[in-house]
Every structure is written in C-alpha cells, then in structure tokens.
Scaffold this motif. Structure first.
Motif, PDB file in Angstrom:
ATOM      1  N   ALA A  32      52.777  21.738  31.456  1.00  0.00           N
ATOM      2  CA  ALA A  32      51.513  22.729  31.261  1.00  0.00           C
ATOM      3  C   ALA A  32      51.863  24.032  31.294  1.00  0.00           C
ATOM      4  CB  ALA A  32      50.496  22.237  32.075  1.00  0.00           C
ATOM      5  N   GLY A  33      52.798  24.495  32.309  1.00  0.00           N
ATOM      6  CA  GLY A  33      53.274  25.763  32.703  1.00  0.00           C
ATOM      7  C   GLY A  33      53.748  26.331  31.430  1.00  0.00           C
ATOM      8  N   PHE A  79      51.559  29.918  24.710  1.00  0.00           N
ATOM      9  CA  PHE A  79      50.363  30.366  24.342  1.00  0.00           C
ATOM     10  C   PHE A  79      50.150  31.642  24.330  1.00  0.00           C
ATOM     11  CE2 PHE A  79      47.898  26.162  24.944  1.00  0.00           C
ATOM     12  CZ  PHE A  79      48.232  25.572  23.379  1.00  0.00           C
ATOM     13  N   GLN A  80      50.466  32.194  25.648  1.00  0.00           N
ATOM     14  CA  GLN A  80      50.261  33.570  25.943  1.00  0.00           C
ATOM     15  C   GLN A  80      51.183  34.534  24.956  1.00  0.00           C
ATOM     16  OE1 GLN A  80      49.766  35.500  29.716  1.00  0.00           O
ATOM     17  NE2 GLN A  80      51.793  36.221  29.584  1.00  0.00           N
ATOM     18  N   LEU A  96      53.592  25.638  28.286  1.00  0.00           N
ATOM     19  CA  LEU A  96      52.732  25.358  27.420  1.00  0.00           C
ATOM     20  C   LEU A  96      51.894  26.547  27.444  1.00  0.00           C
ATOM     21  CD1 LEU A  96      51.363  23.688  24.959  1.00  0.00           C
ATOM     22  CD2 LEU A  96      49.767  22.993  26.549  1.00  0.00           C
ATOM     23  N   PHE A  97      51.431  26.946  28.566  1.00  0.00           N
ATOM     24  CA  PHE A  97      50.394  28.018  28.796  1.00  0.00           C
ATOM     25  C   PHE A  97      51.289  29.601  28.508  1.00  0.00           C
ATOM     26  CE2 PHE A  97      47.381  24.714  30.035  1.00  0.00           C
ATOM     27  CZ  PHE A  97      46.218  25.036  29.213  1.00  0.00           C
ATOM     28  N   VAL A  98      52.235  29.398  28.785  1.00  0.00           N
ATOM     29  CA  VAL A  98      53.136  30.656  28.676  1.00  0.00           C
ATOM     30  C   VAL A  98      53.380  30.608  27.180  1.00  0.00           C
ATOM     31  CG1 VAL A  98      55.526  31.874  29.252  1.00  0.00           C
ATOM     32  CG2 VAL A  98      54.308  30.496  31.068  1.00  0.00           C
ATOM     33  N   VAL A 138      55.175  17.646  27.438  1.00  0.00           N
ATOM     34  CA  VAL A 138      54.886  18.909  27.462  1.00  0.00           C
ATOM     35  C   VAL A 138      54.619  19.379  28.894  1.00  0.00           C
ATOM     36  CG1 VAL A 138      53.602  21.134  26.418  1.00  0.00           C
ATOM     37  CG2 VAL A 138      54.281  19.243  25.031  1.00  0.00           C
ATOM     38  N   ALA A 158      48.833  19.710  23.843  1.00  0.00           N
ATOM     39  CA  ALA A 158      49.962  18.951  24.496  1.00  0.00           C
ATOM     40  C   ALA A 158      49.788  17.356  24.268  1.00  0.00           C
ATOM     41  CB  ALA A 158      49.487  18.799  26.044  1.00  0.00           C
TER      42      ALA A 158
END
Lengths: 111, 292
Positions: A47-48, A54-55, A50-52, A45, A32
């Motif tokens: 965070a929500g 990544f997954q 971003l991690f979605v 960016v 980020a």
C-alpha cells in the motif's frame, strides 16, 4: 531484483498502475486488487508504494484523481489515466517488450 | 507539464497541509476498509480479516509517512523545521546569540572592507581601457630636494609635449574648474573638469546613458556640450534619464548634456566634464594649465 516472491521488479509498478487504469478509472484498493488478480496472485502490491506511486504519477500529469462514490456508496478517490498517461503507457509497454525479449535472448544463449 | 504538476502538487502539500493530510487519511482508511471487507467476503471473520490486513500493509502511519516523504516538499519542510528549531535555540541563549552575531558581523564587515580595497587598488584599479599602460608624467628639478615634481603644465608646454611626444601613443590632459549652473531656483556650483578633446576616446569608457565627449565637441563652432558624473546624476537628479539632451546654463553658456558616465568613471573627481579646444590664440585657454 525481486528479493522475495511477489515483489515487483523495480520500476514496473508505475507501468502496471497505468495499465490497470487504462481499462477504467479505479480507486487505490481496486488497483491493488486488480494487479494481484491479473497477475494471478504472483504480485502483492504494498500500500505504501502504491500511494507513493499515485502521488508521483499524478504530479507527472499521467493520472488525475477525483472523489466519487463507490458501488457500496462509500466515498473513494478514483484515479483515471490522462492523455499523457496513455501515451506513456504505450511507450513503456513497447520498451518493456524490447527488454524482455533481449533478456530472454541472453538467458537462452547462456544456458 | 510534469514539472508544473510536481511544483503545484508540492506547493499544495506545503501550504494546505491539513486538507492534504485529511484527504490522504480518508483515502487510506477507505483502502483499509475495502481490503478488510474483501477478506470477509472470502470467509474470514471481521477480527481475523482486520488483523490480516494490518499484517499485510503494515501500520497506516508508516504508509502515510511514505507518501508524505516522497515529494520534494518534504525536504523543504524538513529544512523549515530545522531552521525553526535553530532559531528557537538561539532565542533561548541571547548572550551567546548576540556574541555570535557580533562576531559574524565584524568578520563579514572586515572581509568586505579588505576585499573592496584590494579590488579597487590591486585587482581592478581603473575602469579605463589598457589602464596598465597609462602613465603620469611629472617634471622634477633634481637640484631641489623635493619629493614630488610638477604635474601641471601651461597650454603651450602641454601642446609641445603632445606635438613632440615619441614615447606615448597619445597625450591627454585637463584640470578642475568651478562650474556654476544657473537654474530657475538659483545657481548651483559643481566641481567641473575641462579635458583635452581626445580624453574620452583615450580612456575608452562607454557612457552609461548617451555618449562621452568626442574630439569634434571641441571643434570651432561646435555646440557646447558636457558629460555628467554618475554621482551628480544620482545625488542631484535621482537617476532621471530624461535629463540627457537638456540644456544647462553652465558659467552663463547654454550647454547641452550629452551623456552620463558610469559610477566608476571619476576622472579628476569631477561632477561634469567639458572639452576644451586647444587653441593657443585664445587667451582664456592659454592661461589654463593641464595635468597629464
């Protein structure tokens, strides 16, 4: 497309993450921060998202993850590009270049 | 590769939810802490920095929720929750549940029965080839006030029909016969049928295992063979395919089983079929009658 300044163009977050990880394996915050820094704070960016992302990327086999110690000897999940991801980044970059050039041509013609 | 990753990733979330959740928790709180520290480095106080980060990334729970609901497994999980909720509600009202189940059972049962009858009688009554062009002939004396005529014919008469027929492409016939199967454990009686040699060719149903009867099986000197029904195969021989080719002592004659017909082939409702040579000079066959 961008509702307010700093929102990413839809569909580009994956590409930016791949690009960031192409330099070196990174944890979530690092990615980020890197994107914000490289865009000179134009992009924020979320965070929500971003991690979605990544997954999604990990399940698509484009990135892999591993728990490692950070420079501050804290544990963090580091993401790294896979060979598949490297290929995808290359093709997406080319596609992006094509689209940007096309949009530029359209805008120049109409103004 | 991508499909596989998606599948295993989702399954991991479903089956090992606690550890996946804990991992995400740790990852996100790490993110939060790094973001806070970054701001402190830029001169904010710890309180200020924390508030700014909270403001920026929203609540941790919302972020977790976003990650959790992004994969396909979330849909499965929601279904599962709905199903469990439904079952709990049903268990709390046993009277209503019982009534509903009974209603459904009766409805399904009745519909199945009706459709089975309609299918068997109207939609697809016979498994035979061109079954809509098959006719049964009976001879009726109009002077006698009986609703049905004669449907069985002696061999001589049958052969005349076969020879003089100009209307039908082919004439087949046959009838019931009791068949004794001599086994090591004693005799068994089957409901057999003898049929004219052309019968199986006429009906056109391929055998399930082995072959049906051929015209050659009734030729003079041909080895005696027979074909078994699916019902007998299932009931007596437990669907054992190795019995095809075996020799059975049928009415004292060693007879080879050459094939097994599919379940819907039930001509003469017989357990087994044998071809009968149409030989006028054979007194035994001459006595038999043939139903068309």
């Amino acid at each position: 497309m961008a509702e307010k300044a700093g929102d990413l163009v839809q569909g580009t977050l994956d590409m930016l993450i791949l690009k960031t990880l192409a330099l070196e394996p990174m944890h979530g915050f690092g990615v980020a921060a890197r994107i914000e820094q490289m865009s000179q704070n134009v992009f924020r960016v979320n965070a929500g998202s971003l991690f979605v992302a990544f997954q999604r990327l990990q399940r698509a086999g484009l990135i892999s993850s591993e728990w490692k110690a950070t420079e501050n000897s804290r544990r963090a999940k580091y993401y790294a590009l896979t060979a598949e991801g490297r290929k995808r980044l290359k093709s997406e970059t080319q596609e992006w270049g094509r689209q940007v050039a096309a949009i530029a041509r359209i805008l120049e013609a109409s103004s | 590769m991508a499909f596989l990753g998606n599948l295993t990733g989702g399954l991991r979330s479903l089956l090992r939810r606690e550890s996946v959740e804990r991992e995400l928790d740790e990852e996100l709180s790490g993110y939060l802490e790094m973001a806070t520290n970054e701001r402190i480095k830029h001169g904010m106080s710890r309180e200020e920095a924390r508030r700014a980060v909270r403001l920026e990334i929203g609540s941790l729970e919302a972020t977790k929720e976003a990650v959790r609901t992004a994969g396909w497994e979330f849909v499965v999980e929601t279904w599962w929750q709905d199903i469990r909720y439904g079952l709990r509600r049903l268990l709390k009202q046993p009277a209503f549940t019982g009534l509903a189940v009974l209603t459904l059972a009766l409805g399904v049962g009745a519909t199945t029965t009706i459709f089975s009858v309609i299918y068997g009688v109207l939609l697809d009554p016979f498994p035979y080839v061109n079954s809509d062009r098959v006719a049964v002939v009976q001879i009726q004396d109009t002077a006698v006030a009986r609703p049905v005529g004669r449907t069985a014919f002696p061999l001589q008469e049958f052969l005349e029909y076969q020879a003089q027929n100009r209307v039908f492409e082919e004439v087949i016939g046959g009838s019931h016969e009791d068949v004794l199967n001599t086994t090591g454990e004693g005799p068994e009686q089957y409901d057999g049928a003898y049929v004219t040699p052309n019968t199986f060719r006429f009906l056109g149903v391929p055998a399930l295992v082995g072959r049906g009867l051929l015209p050659e099986d009734a030729a003079p000197g041909a080895p005696p063979v027979f074909v078994m029904s699916h019902k007998l195969w299932l009931g007596r021989y437990n669907l054992d395919p190795t019995i095809v080719g075996r020799s059975f002592i049928l009415n004292g004659v060693p007879t080879t089983l050459v094939g097994i017909m599919p379940a819907r082939f039930t001509k003469f409702a017989a357990d087994l079929w044998r071809a009968v040579p149409l030989d006028r000079s054979n007194p035994d066959i001459n006595r038999r009658s043939f139903r068309l």
